[in-house]
Design a protein around this motif. Sequence first.
Motif, PDB file in Angstrom:
ATOM      1  N   GLU A 122       6.255   2.180  -0.056  1.00 49.14           N
ATOM      2  CA  GLU A 122       5.026   1.405   0.104  1.00 49.14           C
ATOM      3  C   GLU A 122       5.188   0.480   1.298  1.00 49.14           C
ATOM      4  O   GLU A 122       6.308   0.182   1.724  1.00 49.14           O
ATOM      5  CB  GLU A 122       4.737   0.615  -1.182  1.00 49.14           C
ATOM      6  N   ARG A 179       6.436  -2.081 -11.589  1.00 49.17           N
ATOM      7  CA  ARG A 179       7.432  -1.403 -10.775  1.00 49.17           C
ATOM      8  C   ARG A 179       8.496  -2.390 -10.299  1.00 49.17           C
ATOM      9  O   ARG A 179       8.340  -3.605 -10.428  1.00 49.17           O
ATOM     10  CB  ARG A 179       6.769  -0.715  -9.575  1.00 49.17           C
ATOM     11  N   ARG A 195       8.442   5.719  -4.798  1.00 48.77           N
ATOM     12  CA  ARG A 195       7.452   5.605  -3.721  1.00 48.77           C
ATOM     13  C   ARG A 195       8.039   4.842  -2.541  1.00 48.77           C
ATOM     14  O   ARG A 195       8.959   4.028  -2.709  1.00 48.77           O
ATOM     15  CB  ARG A 195       6.220   4.811  -4.173  1.00 48.77           C
ATOM     16  N   ASP A 200       9.107   9.442  -9.716  1.00 48.80           N
ATOM     17  CA  ASP A 200       8.193   8.297  -9.738  1.00 48.80           C
ATOM     18  C   ASP A 200       8.456   7.325  -8.591  1.00 48.80           C
ATOM     19  O   ASP A 200       7.894   6.243  -8.549  1.00 48.80           O
ATOM     20  CB  ASP A 200       8.342   7.577 -11.079  1.00 48.80           C
ATOM     21  N   THR A 220      10.089   1.635  -3.982  1.00 53.77           N
ATOM     22  CA  THR A 220       9.863   1.177  -5.354  1.00 53.77           C
ATOM     23  C   THR A 220      10.034   2.332  -6.331  1.00 53.77           C
ATOM     24  O   THR A 220      10.017   3.499  -5.957  1.00 53.77           O
ATOM     25  CB  THR A 220       8.461   0.570  -5.526  1.00 53.77           C
ATOM     26  N   ASN A 221      10.188   1.971  -7.600  1.00 55.59           N
ATOM     27  CA  ASN A 221      10.282   2.974  -8.652  1.00 55.59           C
ATOM     28  C   ASN A 221       9.949   2.298  -9.967  1.00 55.59           C
ATOM     29  O   ASN A 221       9.880   1.062 -10.051  1.00 55.59           O
ATOM     30  CB  ASN A 221      11.686   3.591  -8.693  1.00 55.59           C
ATOM     31  N   GLY A 245       2.485   9.027   6.928  1.00 62.73           N
ATOM     32  CA  GLY A 245       2.870   9.610   5.650  1.00 62.73           C
ATOM     33  C   GLY A 245       3.446  11.005   5.747  1.00 62.73           C
ATOM     34  O   GLY A 245       3.785  11.616   4.728  1.00 62.73           O
ATOM     35  N   ASP A 264       4.793   9.236  -2.041  1.00 65.77           N
ATOM     36  CA  ASP A 264       5.208   9.184  -3.444  1.00 65.77           C
ATOM     37  C   ASP A 264       5.954  10.457  -3.816  1.00 65.77           C
ATOM     38  O   ASP A 264       6.219  11.314  -2.983  1.00 65.77           O
ATOM     39  CB  ASP A 264       4.010   8.929  -4.369  1.00 65.77           C
ATOM     40  N   GLU A 313       0.852  -1.185   0.000  1.00 64.60           N
ATOM     41  CA  GLU A 313       0.000   0.000   0.000  1.00 64.60           C
ATOM     42  C   GLU A 313       0.890   1.238   0.000  1.00 64.60           C
ATOM     43  O   GLU A 313       1.863   1.316   0.759  1.00 64.60           O
ATOM     44  CB  GLU A 313      -0.904   0.018   1.230  1.00 64.60           C
ATOM     45  N   PRO A 314       0.580   2.252  -0.826  1.00 60.82           N
ATOM     46  CA  PRO A 314       1.438   3.435  -0.889  1.00 60.82           C
ATOM     47  C   PRO A 314       1.404   4.253   0.402  1.00 60.82           C
ATOM     48  O   PRO A 314       0.358   4.421   1.016  1.00 60.82           O
ATOM     49  CB  PRO A 314       0.864   4.232  -2.064  1.00 60.82           C
TER      50      PRO A 314
END
Length: 279
Positions: free
Chosen positions: A267, A231, A265, A263, A250-251, A40, A8, A4-5
């Motif tokens: 997660e 990703r 993130r 781009d 991730t990217n 976040g 970003d 889950e993000p």
Amino acid sequence: MKLEPLLDGLSFGEGPRWRDDRLYFSDFYVHQVRTVDETGKAETIVEVPGRPSGLGWRPDGTMLIVSMTDRRLMRFANGKLAVEAELGALATGLCNDMVVDAKGRAYVGNFGFDRHAGEKPRAAVLARVDPDGSVHAAADELMFPNGTVITPDGRTMIIGETFAKRLTAFDIAPDGTLSNRRVWAETPTCNPDGICLDAEGGIWVTGAFTHQMVRVLEGGTVTHALDLGERAAYACMLGGKDRRTLFVITNSGSGPAIADKQDGRIETMRVDVPGAGLP
């Protein structure tokens, strides 16, 4: 199992470390070390002109930061950034990931070659920086040494060799020297990037150049495999108050061309087995 993000808009995240109820990480193409909490909320801690990567702390709370392009280890304390050690004599490529042990010794990897200039892969030397600032060759002939963990007893180091598709273990002597090199696990579906260790001895392994992330046991048994779709995962850390939150950076790609895409993130995913050891 699904990520889950959490955050970003990163250029390229690296070196996630859980400390003081926050995840510290490097966002290296914008030259920032940042934090994000579990809600976040993000904050920039320090800017590192030489592009930050691996992160760690000495027992006295001094933060250590790998500076990639000038091949240095930096220290950040009392709001001031300073050079801790010059690594250029050992590093034949950009400096990269790092683990700091319980005695404050920093083990720093490097690429070994200039991948983005099209150089052929060559082995790299792992550097060890002791608390007195002295620099030593800890291990050689490593194919792109990357994510690194130390077991809870402080006696074993396991390091990912990205271009060899394996995790390699060493015994750690009381003075920090490494010996008894051996293959801990082959990872044929995964070029290991960042890794993290859990309390059952499993290692979560992110896979540069692939869209898969795995949890592997010593000997190579894969217990979990995570498909990231379009990703790729580049670093991970078990954190949160119970160390059961898996943070994954991730990217959509890697390398200088990715810098302007923003781009990246962070997660997250809840797991059953909590984190253990260092980092």
